[in-house]
Design an enzyme around this catalytic site. Structure first.
Site, PDB file in Angstrom:
ATOM      1  N   HIS A 186       0.809  -1.224   0.000  1.00  0.00           N
ATOM      2  CA  HIS A 186       0.000   0.000   0.000  1.00  0.00           C
ATOM      3  C   HIS A 186       0.840   1.272   0.000  1.00  0.00           C
ATOM      4  O   HIS A 186       0.549   2.230  -0.703  1.00  0.00           O
ATOM      5  CB  HIS A 186      -0.901   0.021   1.239  1.00  0.00           C
ATOM      6  CG  HIS A 186      -2.283  -0.441   0.932  1.00  0.00           C
ATOM      7  ND1 HIS A 186      -3.052  -1.129   1.827  1.00  0.00           N
ATOM      8  CD2 HIS A 186      -3.028  -0.283  -0.169  1.00  0.00           C
ATOM      9  CE1 HIS A 186      -4.214  -1.392   1.274  1.00  0.00           C
ATOM     10  NE2 HIS A 186      -4.222  -0.893   0.070  1.00  0.00           N
ATOM     11  N   ARG A 293     -10.453  -5.885 -13.944  1.00  0.00           N
ATOM     12  CA  ARG A 293     -10.412  -7.174 -13.228  1.00  0.00           C
ATOM     13  C   ARG A 293     -11.547  -7.181 -12.205  1.00  0.00           C
ATOM     14  O   ARG A 293     -11.390  -6.665 -11.103  1.00  0.00           O
ATOM     15  CB  ARG A 293      -9.076  -7.348 -12.498  1.00  0.00           C
ATOM     16  CG  ARG A 293      -7.869  -7.579 -13.397  1.00  0.00           C
ATOM     17  CD  ARG A 293      -6.613  -7.779 -12.539  1.00  0.00           C
ATOM     18  NE  ARG A 293      -5.538  -8.419 -13.256  1.00  0.00           N
ATOM     19  CZ  ARG A 293      -4.473  -7.768 -13.762  1.00  0.00           C
ATOM     20  NH1 ARG A 293      -4.378  -6.478 -13.623  1.00  0.00           N
ATOM     21  NH2 ARG A 293      -3.528  -8.435 -14.385  1.00  0.00           N
ATOM     22  N   GLU A 428      -4.649 -16.704 -23.013  1.00  0.00           N
ATOM     23  CA  GLU A 428      -3.633 -16.928 -21.981  1.00  0.00           C
ATOM     24  C   GLU A 428      -3.287 -18.403 -21.847  1.00  0.00           C
ATOM     25  O   GLU A 428      -2.490 -18.788 -21.012  1.00  0.00           O
ATOM     26  CB  GLU A 428      -4.039 -16.290 -20.644  1.00  0.00           C
ATOM     27  CG  GLU A 428      -5.473 -16.473 -20.235  1.00  0.00           C
ATOM     28  CD  GLU A 428      -5.874 -15.628 -19.025  1.00  0.00           C
ATOM     29  OE1 GLU A 428      -5.012 -15.037 -18.352  1.00  0.00           O
ATOM     30  OE2 GLU A 428      -7.076 -15.596 -18.737  1.00  0.00           O
ATOM     31  N   ASN A 451       0.790 -12.702 -18.604  1.00  0.00           N
ATOM     32  CA  ASN A 451       1.199 -13.191 -17.280  1.00  0.00           C
ATOM     33  C   ASN A 451       0.925 -14.695 -17.182  1.00  0.00           C
ATOM     34  O   ASN A 451       1.753 -15.465 -16.687  1.00  0.00           O
ATOM     35  CB  ASN A 451       0.421 -12.482 -16.173  1.00  0.00           C
ATOM     36  CG  ASN A 451       0.517 -10.972 -16.290  1.00  0.00           C
ATOM     37  OD1 ASN A 451       1.389 -10.469 -16.980  1.00  0.00           O
ATOM     38  ND2 ASN A 451      -0.368 -10.259 -15.630  1.00  0.00           N
ATOM     39  N   ASP A 452      -0.241 -15.099 -17.672  1.00  0.00           N
ATOM     40  CA  ASP A 452      -0.557 -16.525 -17.653  1.00  0.00           C
ATOM     41  C   ASP A 452      -0.009 -17.239 -18.887  1.00  0.00           C
ATOM     42  O   ASP A 452       0.464 -18.365 -18.786  1.00  0.00           O
ATOM     43  CB  ASP A 452      -2.068 -16.736 -17.554  1.00  0.00           C
ATOM     44  CG  ASP A 452      -2.543 -16.639 -16.115  1.00  0.00           C
ATOM     45  OD1 ASP A 452      -1.861 -17.200 -15.230  1.00  0.00           O
ATOM     46  OD2 ASP A 452      -3.575 -16.003 -15.863  1.00  0.00           O
ATOM     47  N   CYS A 499      -3.161  -7.408 -22.276  1.00  0.00           N
ATOM     48  CA  CYS A 499      -3.366  -6.790 -20.966  1.00  0.00           C
ATOM     49  C   CYS A 499      -2.448  -7.397 -19.904  1.00  0.00           C
ATOM     50  O   CYS A 499      -2.570  -7.088 -18.731  1.00  0.00           O
ATOM     51  CB  CYS A 499      -4.824  -6.883 -20.553  1.00  0.00           C
ATOM     52  SG  CYS A 499      -5.441  -8.567 -20.542  1.00  0.00           S
TER      53      CYS A 499
END
Ligand code: PEP
Ligand code: MG
Length: 567
Positions: A186, A293, A428, A451-452, A499
């Site tokens: 954060h 998402r 993906e 990413n995947d 993405c």
């Protein structure tokens, strides 16, 4: 010199301000239940007031998204379930309030932290932040007040909580460096939005740095230089100036279109997780939302979000984007993302298991609720619905059929639904990339989830540090899968986005433009730099570069080729 993770870009030089939160030791004692409960209630009330004051002070300094962190904190401080558990423990075990709070909060924190997910870990941080504040009040401890800093400094701390970060006044606090934390903690996120340089995960900094030491913070590289000499100071001052000039220059790209020197247009879009992220996306010149998402909507709630709750969120995003396209990804849960209220049987390989569209096609009622909310919201903007983790045409066709069924039902019920909703899928899974030409006959668009796609092509778990060397966006095998996807879509006149993180990678823009990618979706703060790069390239030259890149044999060959072509 110490090294850490560059969490918020920039370079700065200033004296160190050491921020040490008092160590607290909680001792179990016997207590009179009524007295301990009264003490607890009073500490909760004071803590709530503290948070409200911090939020008020931070308003105007932070975006709505960051301010929402304090709403989350207020929810924790007012949480009736947690308070009840603390009071029950005080009553049943006749213990002191701080001990009961420590046990109850500790349990909650452990549960959220065990959920291998950044978002849930952030919830654990919220609970820790709020309950530490309550404990300080119970123990009569007053930590240093960061909002009172009135001379230029760099804060050095073990960690900074969101409430700490919110109190920082940019006029005096030139940057910070913390012993722990990662890029997605954060405090790192807030530093980026405050636009102050920050380095996190600097091992040994609390021990090495003394208050008043002059620090040069190079948050482009992650270097903390302690008491630099004159030559080093001059070097970092020059670097700071260069960086600041660049940031100002990048702002000029906010309202420009993204177009190569030879007139080839691409779209730069933002990845968002909540409706509040739209503000930052637009401020950074996003031309679309390329990935919303939606799972955060589910993770943020105590039970499955209702159709109405979802409708409100989707409508908010579509309206805020004012007619720009919004790609909403349907629920992608499973893998590393879990919902506490939706237990999934343990699996040997959760990333290869019951997740995303697989779960949605099985738990149809969950999927239909989301589709109805999306369809109802569709009249408020340009909606594109995207299914994650599609492996086969049958899956895509089944999911698309459900969209059509829900659409017919709504129209029968007299509810307005847009007649130009695009329905597409994420590429993906390598099987889908290989069959892209077939998918393109039935889908309106693709978005490549690198990413995947990388983890499945390389058979390398994206969560494992040991095999992280196999995360190779520039491996020619991956570039060929991307090429196959784009060529397959273009043959049918369909568009292709990306993405995954690769889309925002400065080195990747050239080769992806050359391969013909139409839309690049990335974190909002990467957009302006990407536009500057794209607007300096020649599409014709990038096509040649891409042709050479797919013929290379290794990732480093591709990177060398890019570096020697794009200066
Ligand atoms: C991806 O896999 O590239 C992607 C964008 O989805 P996520 O990171 O949410 O799995
Ligand atoms: Mg994915």
């Amino acid at each position: 010199m110490l090294k850490g993770i560059a969490a918020s870009s920039g370079v700065t030089i200033a004296p160190a301000y050491k921020y040490e939160t008092p160590e607290i030791t909680i001792v179990k004692k016997e207590g009179v239940p009524e007295e301990e409960i009264a003490k607890f209630d009073a500490a909760v009330v004071t803590s709530k007031k503290d948070i409200e004051i911090i939020k008020e002070k931070a308003a105007g300094r932070l975006s709505d998204e960051e301010l929402a962190i304090f709403d989350a904190h207020l929810m924790v401080v007012e949480d009736p379930a947690m308070a009840e558990e603390v009071k029950n423990m005080i009553t049943n075990e006749k213990v002191n309030a701080e001990y009961a709070l420590d046990c109850v909060a500790g349990n909650y924190i452990a549960i959220f932290e065990s959920l291998d997910d950044e978002y849930m870990k952030a919830r654990a941080a919220d609970i820790r932040d709020v309950t530490t504040r309550i404990k300080f009040h119970l123990l009569g401890i007053k930590p240093a007040d960061l909002s009172l800093i009135d001379s230029e400094c760099i804060i050095v701390a073990h960690d900074l909580t969101p409430s700490d970060t919110a109190q920082l006044d940019k006029k005096f606090v030139k940057g910070f460096a913390t012993e722990i934390g990662g890029r997605t903690s954060h405090s790192a996120i807030m530093a980026r939005s405050l636009e102050i340089p920050a380095i996190v995960g600097v091992k040994g900094i609390m021990e090495t740095v003394k208050a008043g030491d002059v620090l040069a913070l190079d948050a482009l590289k992650g270097d903390v230089v302690i008491n630099p000499d004159e030559a080093a100071i001059a070097k970092y001052k020059a670097k700071e100036q260069k960086y600041n000039d660049e940031v100002v220059a990048l702002k000029a790209y906010r309202d420009k279109e993204t177009i190569s020197v030879d007139g080839h247009k691409i779209t730069l879009a933002a990845n968002i997780g909540t409706p509040d992220d739209v503000e930052g996306a637009l401020a950074n010149g996003a031309e679309a939302v390329g990935l919303y998402r939606t799972e955060f909507l589910y993770m943020n709630s105590q039970a499955l979000p209702t159709e109405e709750e979802q409708f409100v969120a989707y409508k908010k995003v579509l309206e805020a984007m004012k007619g720009r396209p919004v790609v909403v990804r349907t629920l992608d849960i499973g893998g590393d993302k879990k919902l506490p209220y939706l237990p999934i049987d343990p699996e040997m390989n959760p990333f290869l298991g019951y997740r995303a569209i697989r779960l949605c096609l099985d738990r149809k009622e969950i999927f239909r609720t989301q589709l109805r909310a999306l369809l109802r919201a569709s009249v408020y903007g340009e909606l594109c619905i995207m299914f994650p983790m599609i492996a086969t045409l049958d899956e895509f066709n089944a999911a698309k059929a459900m969209v059509e069924e829900e659409k017919s039902k709504l129209i029968e019920e007299g509810v307005a639904v847009s007649d130009h909703i695009e329905v597409g899928l994420m590429i993906e899974i390598p099987a889908a990339a290989v069959l892209a030409d077939q998918f393109a006959k039935v889908a309106d668009f693709f978005s490549i989830g690198t990413n995947d796609l990388i983890q499945y092509s390389m058979a390398a778990d994206r969560m494992s540090e040991k095999v992280a060397y196999l995360y190779q966006p520039f491996n020619p095998s991956l570039l060929r899968l991307i090429k196959m996807t784009i060529d397959g879509a273009h043959k049918e006149g369909k568009w292709v986005g990306m993405c995954g993180e690769m889309a925002g990678e400065p080195d990747a823009i050239s080769v992806l433009m050359g391969l013909g990618l139409d839309e690049f979706s990335m974190s909002a703060t990467s957009i302006l730099r990407a536009r500057k790069i794209a607007n300096s390239l020649s599409h014709a030259e990038m096509k040649e570069l891409a042709a050479k890149a797919v013929a290379c044999s290794t990732s480093s060959e591709v990177l060398d080729l890019i570096h020697s072509t794009v200066k």
